[in-house]
Scaffold this active site. Structure first.
Site, PDB file in Angstrom:
ATOM      1  N   TYR A 106      20.549  -7.269  11.000  1.00 18.13           N
ATOM      2  CA  TYR A 106      20.198  -7.124  12.410  1.00 18.13           C
ATOM      3  C   TYR A 106      19.848  -8.470  13.040  1.00 18.13           C
ATOM      4  O   TYR A 106      19.219  -9.324  12.420  1.00 18.13           O
ATOM      5  CB  TYR A 106      18.987  -6.203  12.560  1.00 18.13           C
ATOM      6  CG  TYR A 106      19.257  -4.753  12.266  1.00 18.13           C
ATOM      7  CD1 TYR A 106      20.082  -3.988  13.095  1.00 18.13           C
ATOM      8  CD2 TYR A 106      18.674  -4.135  11.165  1.00 18.13           C
ATOM      9  CE1 TYR A 106      20.316  -2.656  12.839  1.00 18.13           C
ATOM     10  CE2 TYR A 106      18.893  -2.793  10.886  1.00 18.13           C
ATOM     11  CZ  TYR A 106      19.720  -2.051  11.728  1.00 18.13           C
ATOM     12  OH  TYR A 106      19.942  -0.734  11.464  1.00 18.13           O
TER      13      TYR A 106
ATOM     14  N   LYS B 232     -11.661   2.121  -3.946  1.00 21.26           N
ATOM     15  CA  LYS B 232     -11.318   2.612  -2.612  1.00 21.26           C
ATOM     16  C   LYS B 232      -9.848   2.314  -2.304  1.00 21.26           C
ATOM     17  O   LYS B 232      -9.206   1.515  -2.986  1.00 21.26           O
ATOM     18  CB  LYS B 232     -12.223   1.967  -1.568  1.00 21.26           C
ATOM     19  CG  LYS B 232     -12.090   0.457  -1.469  1.00 21.26           C
ATOM     20  CD  LYS B 232     -13.018  -0.116  -0.418  1.00 21.26           C
ATOM     21  CE  LYS B 232     -12.870  -1.641  -0.338  1.00 21.26           C
ATOM     22  NZ  LYS B 232     -13.671  -2.211   0.751  1.00 21.26           N
TER      23      LYS B 232
END
Length: 373
Positions: free
Chosen positions: A262, A37
């Site tokens: 940043y 999955k």
């Protein structure tokens, strides 16, 4: 076409080797199913399944109908088990693609049987038994008997197996032979509910494959352990199968007292040499790894400094000679004698190895080693 060196390298042969090692560790009459999955935990649904079917894997576990359809359209012949419940509009297509539907109540089974009758087909089911996970599944032997009785008079429904899921099999992960009291109680409940019905059964997940060998089940389900990350200590020789590489695109000098990135979250306490690598949170490299993770460049560890940007990270290479644009940056996996594991990154990011493997985005190129013929 790939223009930027930012790639996942998936070793299909290692996945196959892991599967065979896991199968060898089980009783000879226990079949090992591969849990594929979520794009085979980020490793590639179709290619992984094709490789495993080629080495004898008899069945695959998926979460949603779309995954099952993808496998059938890729010519996967083995059993395909749906581990999750599906909505009513999906039932007919699941039957048409010969998927094994998960059943959690008699009422749901009646709706499946009705669709099978309309299609003039036989619907295959496996019955979820809730023994403590409290997610899906029947709770009592009486519920199971009612389903068995219903199937007995409706010949367009076939029970492939029952299954339960162990919620706490990975407790105390440093002890390979440890079985928690809760896990033992789950197994006892499962056996009490299904006792005497001679139905194929399945309980062992990745941790269970390592730990619950004293108990016999028809199927075991290999999830994260198949991809090289065991949730508990084990001597089964599984190894990770995914590496993630990027490249240096720029090298710059930063003086003491200057900040990087940043928010000025990193301020240099000395003169430094910084390499910029072409990867960021837009590629699935967690922003929470800012100022915490490390990469491998020219055979040396190098710390990520400053905040992870959407498309770039900055790495301290002050201690590494001759770093230049084009150098390989290993973010996950092995380079020389150095290793960065999904578990290491998960611990830094405050998550689990599963999410690290699943997170690389589709703009990260996938390269497969030892592709099936």
């Amino acid at each position: 076409m790939e223009y930027r060196n930012n790639r996942l390298i998936i070793d299909l042969k290692q996945i196959a080797d892991n599967y065979l090692a896991l199968q060898k560790s089980l009783p000879s009459d226990t079949a090992l199913l591969a849990v594929v999955k979520a794009d085979a935990y980020g490793h590639g649904l179709v290619k992984v399944s094709q490789k495993l079917e080629a080495v004898g894997c008899p069945g695959f576990c998926v979460a949603i109908v779309e995954e099952g359809i993808t496998l059938r359209e890729a010519n996967i012949k083995g059993d395909i088990f749906l581990l999750g419940l599906i909505n009513d509009p999906s039932i007919a297509v699941a039957i048409q693609y010969d998927l094994i539907l998960c059943v959690s109540s008699l009422e749901q089974l009646k709706r499946i049987q009705k669709q099978a009758a309309l299609l003039n087909k036989c619907a295959k089911i496996h019955i979820a038994v809730n023994t403590g996970m409290n997610r899906i599944g029947i709770h009592t032997r009486e519920e199971l008997l009612s389903i068995v009785d219903f199937v007995g008079v409706h010949h367009n429904v076939d029970i492939v197996s029952t299954f339960t899921h162990l919620a706490f099999a990975d407790e105390n992960p440093q002890k390979a032979d440890y079985i928690s009291t809760f896990t033992q109680e789950q197994i006892k409940r499962y056996q009490a509910i299904s006792d005497g019905l001679s139905l194929p059964d399945s309980a062992a997940n990745s941790a269970g494959i390592v730990r619950i060998k004293p108990y016999h089940f028809t199927y075991a389900r290999a999830g994260i352990i198949l991809y090289g990350y065991s949730p508990v200590c084990t001597e089964i020789p599984v190894k990770p199968c995914m590496s993630w590489q990027s490249e240096v695109v720029h090298v710059t000098d930063v003086r003491r007292g200057e900040s990087i990135g940043y928010g000025r979250s990193f301020v240099a306490n000395k003169d430094m040499r910084i390499a910029v690598a072409a990867v960021g949170y837009g590629d699935g490299y967690f922003r929470s790894l800012s100022n915490q993770a490390r990469a491998i460049i020219r055979g040396e560890y190098a710390n990520v400094v400053g905040r992870v940007c959407m498309d770039q990270i900055m790495v301290d290479v002050s201690h590494i000679d001759q770093v230049c644009p084009g150098d390989v940056v290993t973010l996950l996996g092995k380079s020389g004698d150095k290793v960065i594991s999904a578990e290491e990154l998960a611990a830094l990011a405050g998550t689990i190895s599963y999410e690290i493997l699943l997170n690389p985005s589709q703009r990260v190129y996938r390269e497969y080693k030892d592709e099936p013929q």
